[in-house]
Design an enzyme around this catalytic site. Structure first.
Site, mmCIF file in Angstrom:
data_model
loop_
_atom_site.group_PDB
_atom_site.id
_atom_site.type_symbol
_atom_site.label_atom_id
_atom_site.label_comp_id
_atom_site.label_asym_id
_atom_site.label_seq_id
_atom_site.Cartn_x
_atom_site.Cartn_y
_atom_site.Cartn_z
ATOM 1 N N ASP A 42 13.897 79.048 8.234
ATOM 2 C CA ASP A 42 13.903 78.269 6.991
ATOM 3 C C ASP A 42 14.061 76.775 7.223
ATOM 4 O O ASP A 42 14.218 76.023 6.249
ATOM 5 C CB ASP A 42 15.063 78.727 6.089
ATOM 6 N N ASN A 71 3.867 96.036 20.158
ATOM 7 C CA ASN A 71 2.708 95.155 20.028
ATOM 8 C C ASN A 71 2.956 94.306 18.792
ATOM 9 O O ASN A 71 2.718 94.742 17.662
ATOM 10 C CB ASN A 71 1.410 95.937 19.893
ATOM 11 N N GLY A 74 8.027 86.384 11.286
ATOM 12 C CA GLY A 74 9.330 85.845 11.667
ATOM 13 C C GLY A 74 10.330 86.948 11.933
ATOM 14 O O GLY A 74 11.208 86.816 12.796
ATOM 15 N N SER A 75 10.213 88.054 11.211
ATOM 16 C CA SER A 75 11.095 89.200 11.445
ATOM 17 C C SER A 75 10.891 89.745 12.857
ATOM 18 O O SER A 75 11.865 90.073 13.560
ATOM 19 C CB SER A 75 10.817 90.300 10.415
ATOM 20 N N SER A 111 9.395 81.376 11.185
ATOM 21 C CA SER A 111 8.530 82.214 10.362
ATOM 22 C C SER A 111 7.408 81.378 9.769
ATOM 23 O O SER A 111 7.623 80.237 9.372
ATOM 24 C CB SER A 111 9.320 82.867 9.225
ATOM 25 N N HIS A 143 7.290 79.644 3.829
ATOM 26 C CA HIS A 143 7.968 78.776 4.789
ATOM 27 C C HIS A 143 7.272 77.427 4.957
ATOM 28 O O HIS A 143 6.317 77.109 4.266
ATOM 29 C CB HIS A 143 8.150 79.517 6.101
#
Length: 434
Positions: free
Chosen positions: A192, A286, A84-85, A213, A218
Site C-alpha cells: 500500500d 507457479n 501481491g498476496s 501489489s 494500488h
C-alpha cells in the site's frame, strides 16, 4: 505504414474518443470510488502491442519490468508475481528454505505482525506452520510502534512481517535496527505504500525482503500482479525457485544451459547428469506473471511519481478541509515520513452521537465510496479462531478500528472537485447531529 502501426494508431484514436465521452463530475450522481486504476492511451497501447506480438507468458517485458522496478525502488533484485498476496507468500516462505541452514524458520517459530490489517500479511505465516504474534496499533497513524514490537519478542520469535498502514510508513528504520539486534528477519509489506519515504529513504528497502501489489487499487497496476524485492542475492535466488515450481535451474524461459553444466549436476538422490532444468530444490509453486501484465506495468511505472503526488495532494486537501470536524479522529503521518497515501482514514470518537454505519450509509447514499480498515482485528475472524497465535498485551486499538474506523479514497482518479464534495458531505452529516 505497416499493419501493426496502423492498429496501434487506431487504438490511440479509440482511447482519445473514449476519453471525450467521459461525463463531467456530478455531485451525488458520479460515483467517487475509494480506489482504482488510472489508465491512459499509453497503457492501452502497451497491452494491445503485447497482444499483437502474442507475448502470453513471462518473457522480455517481465524481465525488463523487474529490472526497472528494482532500480526505481532502490533494490538489487525484483521478482514479478501473479499477485501481491503471492508476493507475501513467497517472501515469507523463502525464509523457511533448507538452503538457509540453521537460519531458516521452522514450524512453531513466531513471526510478529499487526492485528489490524489485511489477511495476506498474516496468512503466509499460518500457511508455513509458523505462529503469528499479534501486536496492537496506534490510532491516528494506524501503525504499530517499536516499543510494542520489542515487548512482543519471545524466545521463539524469529521474524517480523508488517505492512505500512494505508501508505503511512511505520518506524521502519528503528524496526529494522531492532530486528538486527535480535537476529530477526524483517519482511516489509509495501503493497500500500509504493513511493512512501521514511527518514528520506523509500519504503521497501529496509527489510530483508519487501513486497508490492499491482492490483488495480494500488499505486500502479498490472491488472493482477505483485513483486518480491530484496538486496539479498541468496534470498532472491530462493524466491525465484519457489515462484518457478521450486526448480533449481535459473535459466530464463526459452533458454537452456546458461550455467554451461546442464547435464553435469548431481543433487539429491538423482543420478549424475540429470537434466538441471528438471531438478527441484524446493516445494514450490507457479506464481509467475506474464508479459501482457508486465507491458502494462512498464507503462504505469513511468507515472509512479505523478500518481504519488496526486495521492498526497488529495489527502492534504481532505485533511485541511476536515480540520476541526467534531467526533472524528483525523489521520496523521508518522513523524519523519512522507506517505504516498493509499486512503484517508477516519475513526469516530467514543462520544460520537452516531455510529460508523450511520456515516457510511450517508456517504454511500451520496455515491462516495467507503471501505473499512480492511479486516479490523484479525484475531476475531473465523479463519483464525482455531489457529495457533499469540497476542502481545492487548488489542484495544485494533478493536476500536473494528468498530469505529473507515476510509475514503485519495487515488489519482479523484479530482479536487470530488475531494471538496467529500468534505462538504462529511460536514453536512455532522450538522445533522448538532
Amino acid at each position: 505504414m505497416d499493419t501493426k502501426t496502423q492498429i496501434l494508431e487506431l487504438v490511440r484514436k479509440y482511447d482519445q474518443e473514449s476519453s471525450q465521452r467521459t461525463s463531467p463530475f456530478q455531485p451525488g450522481i458520479t460515483p467517487i470510488l475509494p480506489s482504482g486504476a488510472v489508465l491512459n492511451e499509453d497503457d492501452r497501447m502497451a497491452l494491445v502491442e503485447a497482444a499483437l506480438e502474442m507475448r502470453i507468458a513471462a518473457g522480455v517485458s517481465a524481465r525488463r519490468f523487474e529490472r526497472l522496478l528494482a532500480r526505481t525502488l532502490n533494490t538489487r533484485k525484483a521478482h514479478f508475481t501473479n499477485s501481491g498476496s503471492s508476493a507475501n507468500l513467497l517472501a515469507l516462505a523463502s525464509l523457511t528454505s533448507p538452503q538457509l541452514g540453521d537460519a531458516r524458520l521452522r514450524p512453531g517459530d513466531e513471526v510478529i505482525t499487526v492485528a489490524a490489517g489485511f489477511p495476506t500479511t498474516v496468512n503466509p505465516i499460518v500457511q508455513n506452520g509458523l505462529t503469528p504474534v499479534f501486536v496492537d496499533i496506534e490510532l491516528g497513524t494506524y501503525n504499530t510502534t517499536v516499543e510494542r514490537i520489542a515487548a512482543a519478542i519471545g524466545p521463539r520469535t524469529r521474524a517480523i512481517m508488517i505492512a505500512h498502514a494505508l501508505g503511512n510508513p511505520y518506524q521502519v528504520q528503528e524496526v529494522a535496527e531492532l530486528a538486527a539486534s535480535h537476529d530477526l528477519y524483517l519482511v516489509e509489506d509495501n503493497c500500500d505504500a509504493v513511493g512512501s519515504t521514511y527518514k528520506g529513504r523509500l519504503t521497501g528497502g529496509f527489510g530483508d525482503l519487501s513486497t508490492v501489489s499491482f492490483y488495480p487499487a494500488h499505486h500502479i497496476t498490472t491488472g493482477e500482479g505483485g513483486c518480491v524485492l530484496t538486496d539479498n542475492l541468496v534470498l532472491a535466488r530462493i524466491v525465484e525457485s519457489l515462484r518457478d515450481w521450486g526448480r533449481d535451474c535459473w535459466c530464463e524461459p526459452g533458454e537452456s544451459d546458461t550455467c554451461h553444466k546442464r547435464f553435469s549436476y548431481q543433487l539429491g538422490n538423482l543420478p549424475y547428469g540429470y537434466d538441471h532444468k528438471y531438478i527441484f530444490s524446493h516445494v514450490g509453486y507457479n506464481l509467475k506473471a506474464g508479459d501482457m501484465q508486465a507491458a502494462l506495468g512498464l507503462s504505469q511505472l513511468t507515472r509512479v511519481m505523478e500518481f504519488g503526488a496526486a495521492r498526497r495532494e488529495n489527502w492534504r486537501r481532505l485533511r485541511e478541509g476536515l480540520d476541526g470536524l467534531p467526533w472524528f479522529l483525523l489521520p496523521s503521518a508518522t513523524p519523519d515520513s512522507d506517505p504516498s497515501w493509499f486512503g484517508f482514514v477516519l475513526t469516530l470518537t467514543e462520544d460520537a452521537p452516531f455510529g460508523r454505519k450511520d456515516v457510511v450509509e450517508f456517504l454511500e447514499s451520496r455515491k462516495i465510496g467507503t471501505r473499512l480498515l480492511f479486516a479490523g482485528n484479525l484475531a476475531r475472524h473465523p479463519a483464525y479462531l482455531d489457529r495457533p497465535y499469540r497476542i502481545s498485551e492487548d488489542l484495544a486499538n485494533s478493536d476500536i478500528v473494528t468498530d469505529r474506523t473507515f476510509w475514503v479514497g485519495v487515488y489519482p482518479g479523484i479530482t479536487q472537485e470530488m475531494t471538496d464534495y467529500m468534505t462538504e458531505s462529511l460536514r453536512e452529516f455532522v450538522r445533522l447531529y448538532r
